[in-house]
Scaffold this active site. Structure first.
Site, mmCIF file in Angstrom:
data_model
loop_
_atom_site.group_PDB
_atom_site.id
_atom_site.type_symbol
_atom_site.label_atom_id
_atom_site.label_comp_id
_atom_site.label_asym_id
_atom_site.label_seq_id
_atom_site.Cartn_x
_atom_site.Cartn_y
_atom_site.Cartn_z
ATOM 1 N N GLY A 74 0.824 -1.213 0.000
ATOM 2 C CA GLY A 74 0.000 0.000 0.000
ATOM 3 C C GLY A 74 0.854 1.258 0.000
ATOM 4 N N GLY A 116 7.609 -1.196 4.963
ATOM 5 C CA GLY A 116 7.411 -2.088 3.822
ATOM 6 C C GLY A 116 8.668 -2.349 3.005
ATOM 7 N N LYS A 117 9.837 -2.159 3.610
ATOM 8 C CA LYS A 117 11.069 -2.373 2.840
ATOM 9 C C LYS A 117 11.235 -3.858 2.484
ATOM 10 C CE LYS A 117 13.525 -0.197 6.031
ATOM 11 N NZ LYS A 117 12.447 0.351 6.869
ATOM 12 N N LEU A 119 8.828 -5.973 2.192
ATOM 13 C CA LEU A 119 7.804 -6.297 1.192
ATOM 14 C C LEU A 119 8.280 -5.889 -0.198
ATOM 15 C CD1 LEU A 119 4.465 -5.123 2.880
ATOM 16 C CD2 LEU A 119 5.492 -7.381 2.857
ATOM 17 N N HIS A 258 -5.250 -4.480 4.152
ATOM 18 C CA HIS A 258 -5.321 -5.401 5.288
ATOM 19 C C HIS A 258 -6.763 -5.658 5.728
ATOM 20 C CE1 HIS A 258 -1.060 -5.965 5.799
ATOM 21 N NE2 HIS A 258 -0.892 -4.670 5.583
ATOM 22 N N GLU A 286 -1.270 -2.334 9.862
ATOM 23 C CA GLU A 286 -1.649 -3.747 9.798
ATOM 24 C C GLU A 286 -2.114 -4.183 11.190
ATOM 25 O OE1 GLU A 286 -1.175 -7.983 10.260
ATOM 26 O OE2 GLU A 286 0.107 -6.533 11.246
ATOM 27 N N GLU A 338 -5.291 15.660 32.207
ATOM 28 C CA GLU A 338 -5.664 15.364 30.816
ATOM 29 C C GLU A 338 -6.581 16.449 30.262
ATOM 30 O OE1 GLU A 338 -4.017 13.291 29.227
ATOM 31 O OE2 GLU A 338 -3.131 12.312 30.966
ATOM 32 N N HIS A 341 -4.578 19.287 28.992
ATOM 33 C CA HIS A 341 -4.079 19.080 27.619
ATOM 34 C C HIS A 341 -5.205 19.330 26.617
ATOM 35 C CE1 HIS A 341 -0.197 17.423 28.649
ATOM 36 N NE2 HIS A 341 -0.702 16.380 29.276
HETATM 37 P P1 ATP Z 1 11.968 -3.136 9.291
HETATM 38 O O1 ATP Z 1 12.781 -1.975 8.888
HETATM 39 O O2 ATP Z 1 11.550 -3.097 10.727
HETATM 40 O O3 ATP Z 1 12.526 -4.461 8.873
HETATM 41 P P2 ATP Z 1 10.253 -3.014 6.995
HETATM 42 O O4 ATP Z 1 10.266 -1.633 6.463
HETATM 43 O O5 ATP Z 1 11.069 -4.030 6.303
HETATM 44 O O6 ATP Z 1 10.568 -2.994 8.539
HETATM 45 P P3 ATP Z 1 8.111 -4.801 6.495
HETATM 46 O O7 ATP Z 1 8.768 -5.956 7.193
HETATM 47 O O8 ATP Z 1 8.135 -4.810 5.028
HETATM 48 O O9 ATP Z 1 8.741 -3.459 7.039
HETATM 49 O O10 ATP Z 1 6.620 -4.642 7.004
HETATM 50 C C1 ATP Z 1 6.128 -5.331 8.136
HETATM 51 C C2 ATP Z 1 4.653 -5.636 7.963
HETATM 52 O O11 ATP Z 1 3.921 -4.416 7.962
HETATM 53 C C3 ATP Z 1 4.323 -6.277 6.641
HETATM 54 O O12 ATP Z 1 4.374 -7.671 6.738
HETATM 55 C C4 ATP Z 1 2.927 -5.778 6.349
HETATM 56 O O13 ATP Z 1 1.969 -6.561 7.011
HETATM 57 C C5 ATP Z 1 2.910 -4.410 6.978
HETATM 58 N N1 ATP Z 1 3.232 -3.350 6.009
HETATM 59 C C6 ATP Z 1 4.266 -2.472 6.099
HETATM 60 N N2 ATP Z 1 4.248 -1.609 5.072
HETATM 61 C C7 ATP Z 1 3.200 -1.949 4.292
HETATM 62 C C8 ATP Z 1 2.673 -1.445 3.083
HETATM 63 N N3 ATP Z 1 3.238 -0.398 2.468
HETATM 64 N N4 ATP Z 1 1.581 -2.037 2.563
HETATM 65 C C9 ATP Z 1 1.012 -3.095 3.183
HETATM 66 N N5 ATP Z 1 1.466 -3.617 4.330
HETATM 67 C C10 ATP Z 1 2.534 -3.052 4.898
#
Ligand code: ATP
Length: 503
Positions: A74, A116-117, A119, A258, A286, A338, A341
């Site tokens: 996403g 999402g790196k 992913l 999700h 997520e 609170e 704030h």
């Molecule tokens: P880190 O730096 O902690 O390793 P990362 O950037 O590699 O994190 P991911 O491991 O790719 O992050 O993401 C973790 C989970 O979060 C994914 O399995 C997914 O469920 C959700 N997620 C993160 N980013 C996205 C996205 N852009 N779209 C959909 N799901 C996402």
């Protein structure tokens, strides 16, 4: 399907033949014995195969490559676009060779955790029809010199072997937390890290356009500035793609992805949740969807309702509700804190309070949830001062009603001092444009206490005029534990006609 039919036919025929042989008087016992041994062998070989896949799956993130496409990620439109452009280099090999373009060896993804790196790396493997092998920088950290370097060699070997075995012409190696091994070399202290990094550089230099399988390295970090310059120079990780926290559109996209396998109530409004989750990463979004589904299950509902989503945001932001019991006096102080704030927030930024809560969650005994009006990346002096006033509102309220503060404001002060630091470093204070690193601790202490004292006086003066609002909402907050933003605003603007509705 065809496979299953074929299996059933063979079993059927086998049984038929044995029955026939027995019928015509042939001794079938040895045949049965041989069949049993054969079956055992088949089962053993299969389970070994499964184990091997499971092992590969662990390193490679369980899913086989090819199962995740860019559509399933996403937001991140720009990052996806840049990555696809880079991958097209890899896909159009002939053209690249014809023009004599240097092969693309490494892509560096930088950005906060959970954006999402991983992913993206998996999707890159699927897009290029490559084998996917993954490791994390911390896996290479060993006390013994040379072990990390050996692991790097094994990783490349594993990628090549896997690609060859499965008949693929390329492999993607993903190294998460590359900064652990790729940090700047200082020539002395960390010989082990240096050797590991050297080995990685050697392996990268050994990647050629015409070799088969071709290897593409994708690495991820959220501390790009820490990396050794040898690693990011042209010919190594020379494609840098920023993977940022998603904006509102991106958040909505991630939430909907999700939500695909979850029943959402027709009145649930994901757009609103996307608005309220400013600053959340993909992983947190997520988690919001998952927690909302859990709340729906606890509530014995068929579908996820808006309140479940809202509660899930609180849970992800602040942690699970705890059952810490506070005394009546303490609850009253927390409630006033609170409300301090919340009232400050409504006065400096009308319409911004989403919920005021008096229930212990995570480390907090109460909290105010704010609605960001829109995603914002640049802040003015006025905006930051208002932000400090909201942070000081709690302590100001305690001073007004009790004549002194409590330890409950510690986090608020940390936040306020962080903002002062940002203001000083951005040249937004009376000091003008100044290099923060040149300032002595004394100078820091003096500028932050001057600014915070002034803003505290302004906040107190503003809140003193709202004594009635404090007292009116205190009773309801003590009784109901939560106040909705709308109800709270009605009271603040002088329409107390049963307006304070619990959330
Ligand atoms: P880190 O730096 O902690 O390793 P990362 O950037 O590699 O994190 P991911 O491991 O790719 O992050 O993401 C973790 C989970 O979060 C994914 O399995 C997914 O469920 C959700 N997620 C993160 N980013 C996205 C996205 N852009 N779209 C959909 N799901 C996402």
């Amino acid at each position: 399907m065809l496979n299953k039919l074929w299996k059933e036919l063979s079993i059927g025929t086998g049984v038929g033949v044995i029955v026939f042989l027995a019928y015509i008087g042939v001794v079938t016992l040895p045949v049965l014995f041989a069949a049993a041994v054969l079956a055992l062998l088949v089962v053993a070989v299969r389970s070994r195969g499964n184990l091997a896949t499971a092992h590969g799956g662990r390193r490679s993130g369980l899913k086989p490559s090819g199962s995740l496409s860019f559509e399933e990620i996403g937001g991140q439109e720009r990052a996806k676009q840049e990555l696809i452009e880079a991958l097209d280099f890899l896909v159009n090999q002939e053209e690249i060779a014809r023009l004599g373009i240097r092969p693309l060896k490494g892509i560096l993804l930088t950005g906060p955790p959970g954006t999402g790196k991983t992913l993206l790396a998996k999707a890159a493997a699927a897009y290029t029809d490559s084998i996917y092998v993954a490791a994390s920088g911390s896996e290479f950290v060993e006390m013994y010199v040379g072990v990390g370097a050996g692991r790097i060699r094994d990783l490349f070997k594993e990628a090549r072997q896997k690609a060859q075995k499965s008949g693929k012409s390329s492999a993607v190696i993903f190294i998460d937390e590359i900064d652990v091994i790729g940090g700047k070399r200082d020539g002395g202290q960390h010989r082990e890290y240096d050797q590991t990094l050297n080995q990685l550089l050697t392996e990268m230099d050994g990647i050629y356009t015409n070799e088969s399988p071709r290897i593409l390295l994708i690495a991820a970090t959220n501390r790009k500035e820490m990396l050794d310059s040898a690693l990011v120079r042209p010919g190594r990780f020379d494609r840098h793609i920023q993977v940022d926290l998603p904006d509102k559109k991106g958040r909505l996209h991630i939430l909907s992805l999700h939500a695909r396998n979850k029943p959402l109530h027709e009145e649930a409004n994901l757009e609103r949740i996307a608005e309220e989750s400013f600053g959340f990463s993909g992983a947190q979004l997520e988690s919001v969807m998952n927690e909302a589904a859990i709340y729906a299950m606890r509530d014995k509902r068929e579908a996820i309702m808006q309140q479940h989503l809202s509660m899930a945001i609180d849970k992800v932001m602040m942690g699970e509700k705890t059952d810490r019991e506070a005394s009546r006096e303490e609850r009253e102080r927390i409630a006033l804190h609170e409300l301090g704030h919340a009232i400050a927030a409504e006065l400096v930024r009308p319409g911004s309070v989403s919920t005021v809560a008096l229930s212990p969650r995570g480390q907090a005994m109460g909290y105010v949830r704010h609605n960001p009006e829109k995603d914002q990346y640049l802040y003015t002096k006025d905006f930051l001062e208002a932000q400090i006033m909201i942070a000081l509102g709690g302590a100001a309220a305690e001073e007004i009603f009790y004549g002194g503060r409590s330890t409950g404001s510690r986090g608020d002060f940390d936040q306020a001092m962080g903002i002062v630091r940002t203001m000083v470093e951005s040249g937004l204070t009376e000091l003008g444009i100044i290099d923060g690193s040149m300032m002595t601790p004394d100078r820091w202490a003096s500028i932050s206490s001057t600014m915070l004292d002034q803003l505290m006086e302004r906040t107190k003066a503003m809140l003193l005029k709202q004594r009635n609002v404090f007292l009116g909402s205190l009773d309801i907050l003590l009784k109901e534990e939560t106040l909705s933003g709308e109800g709270f605003r009605k009271l603040l603007h002088g329409q107390p006609d049963n307006a304070l509705t619990p959330v």
